[in-house]
Design a protein around this motif. Structure first.
Motif, PDB file in Angstrom:
ATOM      1  N   LEU A 129       0.841  -1.198   0.000  1.00  0.00           N
ATOM      2  CA  LEU A 129       0.000   0.000   0.000  1.00  0.00           C
ATOM      3  C   LEU A 129       0.876   1.246   0.000  1.00  0.00           C
ATOM      4  N   VAL A 130       1.136   1.765  -1.183  1.00  0.00           N
ATOM      5  CA  VAL A 130       1.936   2.971  -1.350  1.00  0.00           C
ATOM      6  C   VAL A 130       1.042   4.072  -1.882  1.00  0.00           C
ATOM      7  N   SER A 131       1.505   5.307  -1.785  1.00  0.00           N
ATOM      8  CA  SER A 131       0.726   6.450  -2.276  1.00  0.00           C
ATOM      9  C   SER A 131       0.400   6.274  -3.756  1.00  0.00           C
ATOM     10  N   GLY A 132      -0.845   6.538  -4.094  1.00  0.00           N
ATOM     11  CA  GLY A 132      -1.288   6.409  -5.477  1.00  0.00           C
ATOM     12  C   GLY A 132      -1.983   5.101  -5.772  1.00  0.00           C
ATOM     13  N   THR A 133      -1.932   4.158  -4.821  1.00  0.00           N
ATOM     14  CA  THR A 133      -2.631   2.888  -4.991  1.00  0.00           C
ATOM     15  C   THR A 133      -4.124   3.076  -4.710  1.00  0.00           C
ATOM     16  N   THR A 134      -4.969   2.460  -5.500  1.00  0.00           N
ATOM     17  CA  THR A 134      -6.414   2.502  -5.270  1.00  0.00           C
ATOM     18  C   THR A 134      -6.887   1.097  -4.907  1.00  0.00           C
ATOM     19  N   ILE A 135      -7.660   0.998  -3.826  1.00  0.00           N
ATOM     20  CA  ILE A 135      -8.073  -0.308  -3.313  1.00  0.00           C
ATOM     21  C   ILE A 135      -9.571  -0.357  -3.030  1.00  0.00           C
ATOM     22  N   THR A 140      -2.920   7.328   0.448  1.00  0.00           N
ATOM     23  CA  THR A 140      -1.872   8.342   0.576  1.00  0.00           C
ATOM     24  C   THR A 140      -1.079   8.008   1.841  1.00  0.00           C
ATOM     25  N   LYS A 141       0.217   7.768   1.681  1.00  0.00           N
ATOM     26  CA  LYS A 141       1.053   7.417   2.822  1.00  0.00           C
ATOM     27  C   LYS A 141       1.908   8.618   3.207  1.00  0.00           C
ATOM     28  N   MET A 142       1.864   8.986   4.486  1.00  0.00           N
ATOM     29  CA  MET A 142       2.670  10.083   5.020  1.00  0.00           C
ATOM     30  C   MET A 142       3.409   9.567   6.244  1.00  0.00           C
ATOM     31  N   GLY A 143       4.665   9.233   6.068  1.00  0.00           N
ATOM     32  CA  GLY A 143       5.433   8.646   7.161  1.00  0.00           C
ATOM     33  C   GLY A 143       4.890   7.269   7.489  1.00  0.00           C
ATOM     34  N   SER A 144       4.519   7.071   8.740  1.00  0.00           N
ATOM     35  CA  SER A 144       3.954   5.780   9.160  1.00  0.00           C
ATOM     36  C   SER A 144       2.430   5.788   9.129  1.00  0.00           C
ATOM     37  N   TRP A 145       1.826   6.898   8.697  1.00  0.00           N
ATOM     38  CA  TRP A 145       0.377   7.008   8.650  1.00  0.00           C
ATOM     39  C   TRP A 145      -0.139   6.757   7.243  1.00  0.00           C
ATOM     40  N   PHE A 146      -1.393   6.306   7.188  1.00  0.00           N
ATOM     41  CA  PHE A 146      -2.065   6.091   5.914  1.00  0.00           C
ATOM     42  C   PHE A 146      -3.370   6.886   5.905  1.00  0.00           C
ATOM     43  N   HIS A 147      -3.698   7.445   4.751  1.00  0.00           N
ATOM     44  CA  HIS A 147      -4.977   8.131   4.539  1.00  0.00           C
ATOM     45  C   HIS A 147      -5.689   7.439   3.381  1.00  0.00           C
ATOM     46  N   LYS A 176     -12.883  -9.814  14.633  1.00  0.00           N
ATOM     47  CA  LYS A 176     -13.234 -10.119  13.243  1.00  0.00           C
ATOM     48  C   LYS A 176     -14.102  -9.037  12.601  1.00  0.00           C
ATOM     49  N   PHE A 177     -14.805  -8.219  13.401  1.00  0.00           N
ATOM     50  CA  PHE A 177     -15.619  -7.151  12.829  1.00  0.00           C
ATOM     51  C   PHE A 177     -14.763  -6.064  12.166  1.00  0.00           C
ATOM     52  N   SER A 178     -13.505  -5.978  12.564  1.00  0.00           N
ATOM     53  CA  SER A 178     -12.610  -4.964  12.004  1.00  0.00           C
ATOM     54  C   SER A 178     -11.693  -5.528  10.924  1.00  0.00           C
ATOM     55  N   HIS A 179     -11.975  -6.728  10.448  1.00  0.00           N
ATOM     56  CA  HIS A 179     -11.153  -7.369   9.419  1.00  0.00           C
ATOM     57  C   HIS A 179     -11.689  -7.045   8.024  1.00  0.00           C
ATOM     58  N   PHE A 180     -10.790  -6.620   7.142  1.00  0.00           N
ATOM     59  CA  PHE A 180     -11.159  -6.288   5.768  1.00  0.00           C
ATOM     60  C   PHE A 180     -10.183  -6.938   4.795  1.00  0.00           C
ATOM     61  N   GLY A 181     -10.748  -7.598   3.780  1.00  0.00           N
ATOM     62  CA  GLY A 181      -9.930  -8.068   2.676  1.00  0.00           C
ATOM     63  C   GLY A 181      -9.628  -6.905   1.747  1.00  0.00           C
ATOM     64  N   VAL A 182      -8.568  -7.008   0.974  1.00  0.00           N
ATOM     65  CA  VAL A 182      -8.134  -5.914   0.092  1.00  0.00           C
ATOM     66  C   VAL A 182      -8.098  -6.385  -1.355  1.00  0.00           C
ATOM     67  N   GLN A 183      -8.707  -5.599  -2.217  1.00  0.00           N
ATOM     68  CA  GLN A 183      -8.582  -5.778  -3.669  1.00  0.00           C
ATOM     69  C   GLN A 183      -7.873  -4.564  -4.236  1.00  0.00           C
ATOM     70  N   PHE A 184      -6.926  -4.770  -5.121  1.00  0.00           N
ATOM     71  CA  PHE A 184      -6.226  -3.675  -5.775  1.00  0.00           C
ATOM     72  C   PHE A 184      -6.931  -3.309  -7.073  1.00  0.00           C
ATOM     73  N   VAL A 185      -7.239  -2.018  -7.209  1.00  0.00           N
ATOM     74  CA  VAL A 185      -7.827  -1.493  -8.431  1.00  0.00           C
ATOM     75  C   VAL A 185      -6.737  -0.948  -9.326  1.00  0.00           C
ATOM     76  N   THR A 186      -5.854  -0.134  -8.749  1.00  0.00           N
ATOM     77  CA  THR A 186      -4.664   0.355  -9.456  1.00  0.00           C
ATOM     78  C   THR A 186      -3.482   0.248  -8.504  1.00  0.00           C
ATOM     79  N   THR A 187      -2.288   0.082  -9.046  1.00  0.00           N
ATOM     80  CA  THR A 187      -1.068   0.001  -8.243  1.00  0.00           C
ATOM     81  C   THR A 187      -0.040   0.980  -8.796  1.00  0.00           C
ATOM     82  N   ARG A 188       0.946   1.259  -7.966  1.00  0.00           N
ATOM     83  CA  ARG A 188       2.037   2.151  -8.372  1.00  0.00           C
ATOM     84  C   ARG A 188       3.366   1.414  -8.281  1.00  0.00           C
TER      85      ARG A 188
END
Length: 240
Positions: free
Chosen positions: A103-109, A150-157, A228-240
């Motif tokens: 999960l890097v900046s510019g990736t869409t999931i 969007t990754k900023m340091g150790s944080w993700f947006h 388990k309520f906070s578990h999410f699978g990830v699909q990549f739409v676009t990658t960088r």
């Protein structure tokens, strides 16, 4: 170019004009608006008996204590089997391996709830404000369940157009980035991986997670944990 309207939470997917302040699509969308969103999923009400039609026979029921316990046992087993099926479905539709490092900046999931088997999306509430649920059905034409990383340091947006996933006051909300400079502080997340699922924990209020129920309803982060309520699978739409 105007942002397409989000599907209505209460009108079965009918679109309505979004509140002011939307920005243009992020670069990950290629600079053009995606197709209209699929209708919002709502459980279908039971059909009412038409006038003059014959009443439907009542289902046979077990009598006695052991019959009642047997019925309860079947219902519980059915619930567990349903959850197991959803988890298996999410597993087969999600990426595996080290998810966070990808999960890097510019990736869409797309984030698929382990409990509901559907994806996290933005919808428009009864009062016109944007809200979230985990009830979006898979479709290549849906845009309101795509999240730009969007990754900023150790944080993700995570954002959808100019609307950021955020935790404020113990609730999961849609925070708008008005000045277009930096994402709102409430949208900072720490990402964790448990098995093949992603967990989103607030960086501002540790211990509060994005979570959803079997019906796709959002659990208040203040009342959630890393279960388990906070578990999410990830699909990549676009990658960088």
């Amino acid at each position: 170019m105007a942002t397409p309207p989000y599907p209505s939470y209460v009108k079965g997917g009918e679109t309505s004009a979004p509140p002011p302040g939307y920005g243009p699509p992020p670069p990950a969308y290629g600079g053009s608006a995606p197709p209209p969103a699929a209708p919002y999923y709502q459980p279908q009400p039971q059909q009412q008996q038409q006038h003059g039609s014959k009443p439907q026979p009542k289902p046979k029921t077990s009598h006695g204590l052991f019959g009642s316990l047997s019925s309860i046992g079947r219902d519980v087993a059915k619930g567990f089997n349903s959850i197991a099926t959803e988890a298996s479905s999410v597993y087969s539709r999600s990426v595996h391996g080290d998810i966070v490092s990808q999960l890097v900046s510019g990736t869409t999931i797309i984030l698929i709830s382990r409990m509901s088997g559907r994806s996290l999306e933005i919808v428009q509430g009864p009062d016109g404000r944007l809200m979230l649920d985990a009830a979006c059905q898979d479709s290549p034409h849906v845009f309101n369940n795509k999240w730009l990383v969007t990754k900023m340091g150790s944080w993700f947006h995570l954002s959808n157009y100019n609307n950021f996933l955020a935790i404020e006051g113990g609730n999961l909300v849609v925070a708008m980035n008005v000045d277009h400079s930096r994402p709102p502080p409430s949208s900072r997340f720490k990402l964790h991986q448990m098995e093949h699922f992603l967990l989103l924990e607030s960086a501002i209020t540790p211990g509060q997670y994005v979570a959803a129920t079997e019906r796709g309803e959002i659990k208040p982060p203040a009342a959630s944990s890393n279960d388990k309520f906070s578990h999410f699978g990830v699909q990549f739409v676009t990658t960088r």
